[in-house]
Design a protein around this motif. Sequence first.
Motif, PDB file in Angstrom:
ATOM      1  N   LEU A 165       0.768  -1.236  -0.119  1.00 31.37           N
ATOM      2  CA  LEU A 165      -0.034   0.271  -0.094  1.00 31.37           C
ATOM      3  C   LEU A 165       0.932   1.248  -0.142  1.00 31.37           C
ATOM      4  CD1 LEU A 165      -2.626   1.415   0.284  1.00 31.37           C
ATOM      5  CD2 LEU A 165      -2.426   1.028   2.859  1.00 31.37           C
ATOM      6  N   GLU A 166       0.872   2.038  -1.296  1.00 30.45           N
ATOM      7  CA  GLU A 166       1.526   3.186  -1.073  1.00 30.45           C
ATOM      8  C   GLU A 166       0.846   4.451  -1.562  1.00 30.45           C
ATOM      9  OE1 GLU A 166       6.066   4.242  -3.378  1.00 30.45           O
ATOM     10  OE2 GLU A 166       4.982   2.420  -3.968  1.00 30.45           O
ATOM     11  N   HIS A 202       8.425   9.704   0.869  1.00 32.75           N
ATOM     12  CA  HIS A 202       7.119   9.148   0.423  1.00 32.75           C
ATOM     13  C   HIS A 202       7.094   7.959   1.514  1.00 32.75           C
ATOM     14  CE1 HIS A 202      10.060   6.115  -1.030  1.00 32.75           C
ATOM     15  NE2 HIS A 202       9.418   5.225  -1.163  1.00 32.75           N
ATOM     16  N   ALA A 203       6.122   7.348   1.703  1.00 30.95           N
ATOM     17  CA  ALA A 203       5.664   6.255   2.731  1.00 30.95           C
ATOM     18  C   ALA A 203       5.021   4.931   2.043  1.00 30.95           C
ATOM     19  CB  ALA A 203       4.706   6.731   3.762  1.00 30.95           C
ATOM     20  N   HIS A 204       5.289   3.865   2.653  1.00 30.94           N
ATOM     21  CA  HIS A 204       4.265   2.600   2.267  1.00 30.94           C
ATOM     22  C   HIS A 204       4.323   1.706   3.206  1.00 30.94           C
ATOM     23  CE1 HIS A 204       8.548   1.394   1.201  1.00 30.94           C
ATOM     24  NE2 HIS A 204       8.187   0.193   1.824  1.00 30.94           N
ATOM     25  N   VAL A 205       3.349   0.589   3.125  1.00 31.23           N
ATOM     26  CA  VAL A 205       3.179  -0.364   3.988  1.00 31.23           C
ATOM     27  C   VAL A 205       3.090  -1.738   3.263  1.00 31.23           C
ATOM     28  CG1 VAL A 205       1.803  -1.559   5.669  1.00 31.23           C
ATOM     29  CG2 VAL A 205       1.649   0.957   5.722  1.00 31.23           C
ATOM     30  N   THR A 206       3.913  -2.642   3.536  1.00 32.08           N
ATOM     31  CA  THR A 206       4.136  -3.912   2.950  1.00 32.08           C
ATOM     32  C   THR A 206       3.664  -5.291   3.905  1.00 32.08           C
ATOM     33  OG1 THR A 206       6.487  -4.129   3.101  1.00 32.08           O
ATOM     34  CG2 THR A 206       5.937  -3.001   1.160  1.00 32.08           C
ATOM     35  N   ASN A 230       6.963 -10.956   6.735  1.00 31.82           N
ATOM     36  CA  ASN A 230       7.262  -9.530   7.427  1.00 31.82           C
ATOM     37  C   ASN A 230       6.292  -8.621   7.216  1.00 31.82           C
ATOM     38  OD1 ASN A 230       8.492  -7.729   5.241  1.00 31.82           O
ATOM     39  ND2 ASN A 230       9.696  -9.520   5.010  1.00 31.82           N
ATOM     40  N   ILE A 231       5.958  -7.646   7.995  1.00 35.54           N
ATOM     41  CA  ILE A 231       5.198  -6.476   7.631  1.00 35.54           C
ATOM     42  C   ILE A 231       6.157  -5.391   8.136  1.00 35.54           C
ATOM     43  CG2 ILE A 231       3.206  -5.175   8.677  1.00 35.54           C
ATOM     44  CD1 ILE A 231       2.032  -7.689   9.771  1.00 35.54           C
ATOM     45  N   THR A 232       6.405  -4.517   6.734  1.00 35.40           N
ATOM     46  CA  THR A 232       7.215  -3.231   6.969  1.00 35.40           C
ATOM     47  C   THR A 232       6.333  -2.088   7.242  1.00 35.40           C
ATOM     48  OG1 THR A 232       8.813  -4.408   5.885  1.00 35.40           O
ATOM     49  CG2 THR A 232       9.053  -2.117   5.532  1.00 35.40           C
ATOM     50  N   GLY A 271      16.620  11.383   5.297  1.00 36.89           N
ATOM     51  CA  GLY A 271      16.541  10.267   6.341  1.00 36.89           C
ATOM     52  C   GLY A 271      15.212   9.483   6.221  1.00 36.89           C
ATOM     53  N   TYR A 272      14.981   8.468   6.874  1.00 38.17           N
ATOM     54  CA  TYR A 272      13.986   7.741   7.008  1.00 38.17           C
ATOM     55  C   TYR A 272      13.741   7.010   8.515  1.00 38.17           C
ATOM     56  CZ  TYR A 272      16.826   3.461   6.456  1.00 38.17           C
ATOM     57  OH  TYR A 272      17.858   2.473   6.839  1.00 38.17           O
ATOM     58  N   HIS A 273      12.454   6.343   8.610  1.00 40.22           N
ATOM     59  CA  HIS A 273      12.164   5.581   9.668  1.00 40.22           C
ATOM     60  C   HIS A 273      11.434   4.445   9.188  1.00 40.22           C
ATOM     61  CE1 HIS A 273      13.614   8.480  12.531  1.00 40.22           C
ATOM     62  NE2 HIS A 273      12.862   9.507  11.908  1.00 40.22           N
ATOM     63  N   SER A 274      11.791   3.405   9.915  1.00 40.56           N
ATOM     64  CA  SER A 274      10.777   2.129   9.338  1.00 40.56           C
ATOM     65  C   SER A 274      10.668   1.075  10.654  1.00 40.56           C
ATOM     66  CB  SER A 274      11.402   1.338   8.409  1.00 40.56           C
ATOM     67  OG  SER A 274      12.856   0.804   8.234  1.00 40.56           O
ATOM     68  N   MET A 275       9.565   0.248  10.577  1.00 40.53           N
ATOM     69  CA  MET A 275       9.631  -0.612  11.513  1.00 40.53           C
ATOM     70  C   MET A 275       9.098  -2.178  10.781  1.00 40.53           C
ATOM     71  SD  MET A 275       7.025  -1.262  14.936  1.00 40.53           S
ATOM     72  CE  MET A 275       5.508  -1.283  13.918  1.00 40.53           C
ATOM     73  N   VAL A 276       9.952  -3.129  11.273  1.00 42.85           N
ATOM     74  CA  VAL A 276       9.706  -4.243  10.525  1.00 42.85           C
ATOM     75  C   VAL A 276       9.461  -5.382  11.482  1.00 42.85           C
ATOM     76  CG1 VAL A 276      10.860  -5.875   8.751  1.00 42.85           C
ATOM     77  CG2 VAL A 276      11.561  -3.657   8.745  1.00 42.85           C
TER      78      VAL A 276
END
Length: 974
Positions: free
Chosen positions: A827-828, A836-840, A851-853, A865-870
């Motif tokens: 989902l982008e 930008h952002a997305h959910v996979t 996995n869920i990112t 810069g960026y932030h993410s949670m996996v």
Amino acid sequence: MSSEIIRLAARVAALERQLARTTRTARMAYSSIEDGAIEVYDRDGTLRGSLGMQDDGTVGFVAHNGPPPPTPTAPTVESALSGLIITWPGTWTDAETAPLDLADVQVHISTTADVEPDTTRPVATFNTSAGGSITIATETYDAVWVRLIAVNTSGTAGQPSAAVQGQARKAVPDDLVNAIIDETKLARGAVTDAALALGAVNSTALADGAVLAEKLAANSVTMGKLANGAVTLSALGGALADTTSQRLVDAMGEATAWQTTDRGTGAVWTHLSGVTDAPTGQTVGEARGFVRLRGTTLVPYEPGVLYRISARIRATAQLASGPDSVYVGVLGVGADKTTLVNRTGANLPTSHYYAATSARSMPTTDGWVTVVGYLKDRAASGSAGPNNDPRAPGSVHEAVRYITPYLWLNYSSMGVSGSTAVMQVDAVAIEALKTGVVDATNLVSGSVTAAALAADSVIAGKVAADAITGREIAANSVTASEIAAASISTDKLIVAGGTNVLSDPSFEGGYTTAIAKNEWSVVSSGNGSAKALRVDATATTATTRSLALTSLPILSGEQLYLAIDANASADWAGGALKFYARWLDGTGATVGFGVAQVDVPTRGSWQRLAATVTAPANTTAAIVWVESYQATAGTVLWDNAVVRPVIAGVQIADGAISTPKLLAGAVTADKLLAQAVTAEKIAALAVTTDKLSALAVTADKLAANAVTATKIAAGSIEATHIKAGAITAEKIDADAINGKVVTGAIVRTAASGRRLVLNPDSDSQPALEVFSGSSSETSPGRVRASVIDMGTWVQPEVVLESPLVASSRADVTLRSPELNGKGLVRLEPSDQTDGHAHVTVQNGGPNDDANITLYGARGSNAGGGYHSMVLKGSGITWHSGTRQMTYTDGILRAPNIVTGVVTITPTANTPTSVTVSGLNVSGTVFRAFVTASSTVPGTVVECTASSVTASGLTVWINRTSTTATSVWYLIIGS
């Protein structure tokens, strides 16, 4: 010894012999019971019998308080005409033999399975312990339950047997009334030209499809015989002209209709009733685990006939690994009705014809699923299926002569012991379909004009080039004089309806007497019969009085022909006379009515109420009622009722009425039942113009290929009647392309603005394009699908894209592996590469973590810069720029928390330090915690830290000895 002693001894000996004889004889050998009885008691003092004079003056032995007899085994129940045949073999569930005090075994019938039998009201009894068969008349054609219970001579009853369901078979009598001649009364060739009155064959008398080409004399069809708009789409052939001519439908109500041919370990096949959400008849067949079934009824398989195979199935439970699968088709059988014939011709139960579905996955979330397939003709090698397009049906092996339904349920559980998968079957059907097509052999170039065609009657697939010439048909050419004598014979007739389902249509039997209660009664003087049904309509206020005559199963779209004679008295006052079917769904709720009625009847004389009614959507049953509606006075007589299923295409038995039985001119229009004259009942060239009433030949009366050049008078359709563009858009049926395949075309809902477009080449691949109509839109939204070759596996995907505005669009990507691959759902909200952002959500397959990112990036203008949670199967990872925090296997690792250990060799009683550097702790404020590791704690005076920064710290220790000491440190940044 003295003589006295001798005599005394002899006397004693004689007395002993007499006493011995007395003890060996019955104590009551010479006794009688005078005006009384001897009672028999058991050891507990309970009266068990009485011998002698009884209370009612009779003499005999009467048993009392006997023990309950054993339980009879369940009976066998078979359908009989208006009744049941009940058989009991004389066996018991809990005893080897019958008790000596058995009086009889009672038969009880109830409407439900759990009703306790009333031993004072049995419907019949078995009077011998050997059992036997009993035939019992029933008052209903609904399903009933039969139970047996044993009663002994003392009147004590045992436990009832298991309940067995049964249903009486309906009788189907016919009566002779107006419209006396129906399809069953006519023999082949019986209706000839001499037997027909002028104008006798009208549109009502002709059944659909009755007029075939070989039944028409040359030049017999003129303009006067064709109704306006007669040639419509329904007169043409092809898939849209199919009509059912043979039908096998099983609603899972009879276990004997199916045979289990294979099953998995622990698998069970059962028939269930009372399943309220079963669409057809609230009865289902249920397979728990893998079960393979075949039907027990063989359907003859004829070449050239299109067969439709269908089933309605659902899964109510599935394996833990996912949905199970199903196969639905037919089993091929040879001419001996025994040998199996599979696709290769082998006598094996495998590799048959799965036309409806093959290995279809059945998730429980799908609910009821209907699968349909088609078969036609034979071939050297049969079709495996599925064959879901009637225009491309499958075929069977050339040795197949019969087919029967064939189901493989929970196929994936074949090797699973005790499988938890459950499937239910609501209905299975095999139907033989008649098809026809009008091609160039029937029509000549130039003969079809716009004026001769009904609107929507000609579609592209129905007209061949140069099929109709103007020379063949002239205006007003089909008149009565064009139909030759000796043109109609009864072996050419087909019926539009089945037999009468009413068991007592003239109301003269015991069934009507039983149901006619209160204001309803049976009286003498019917309409051509001895008796009639009567209702007293007298009431102080307007009152409706109805009587239910019968009930029957029926499906949506099926039809009934209803007819009855009614005679309202001269003083009858009411709203209407009605004869109707009340349509019911699977829950018993009313979904509509189909009514034959007259609002203002002719008083004092008989008149006929008749109508053909169609069952609406969701119908599973019908109850037929006769009714005096909202009346206050008078009476109504009813007679000669007909409830006949309308079944198009069913041929009528020959031989009932032959030609010698008909007088010349005897068969007039009012003597012919509606649609009684079908193609099968018409002799070759029997229909001449003088036998047809004006406008009798309408579109639905013409069979495919019936109107050929030889049947049309020369010049009937002149060339001047045909002009360019005569077949215009308004002449094309709105449903003309139903079931057709359109290839390579762009289909759109509008030329501009907000619209949907099916584009076979949207950005080099097919897609559904969605236009918003906005001026800011530079490219439409799209829905498209593809399969990506990933080398060792393939990746199916579906992409949903929003319209492109200012070089930006949102998209959702759904990916699922074909087998052991890494499926991805993405989902982008934007396709930008900066900020930008997305959910996979990604499936890892058997060799990797799923996995869920959650990902978010800053734009370059905001500092980057960026932030993410996996979230993985192995743990959780948080990213921030190049740093990350993880929680894996119960261990938390974070960039603002650092731990370590240093070894210090102190100078005794002197503070000694070591500096740690090279760290990279996140944060701006740093706190350190240190502790020494010592087995002699009293020797460590102090342990501290100083100069704490992101890159390191200084660790101090003061100890009374010079022992090398490990010091643990912890730095937390905030």
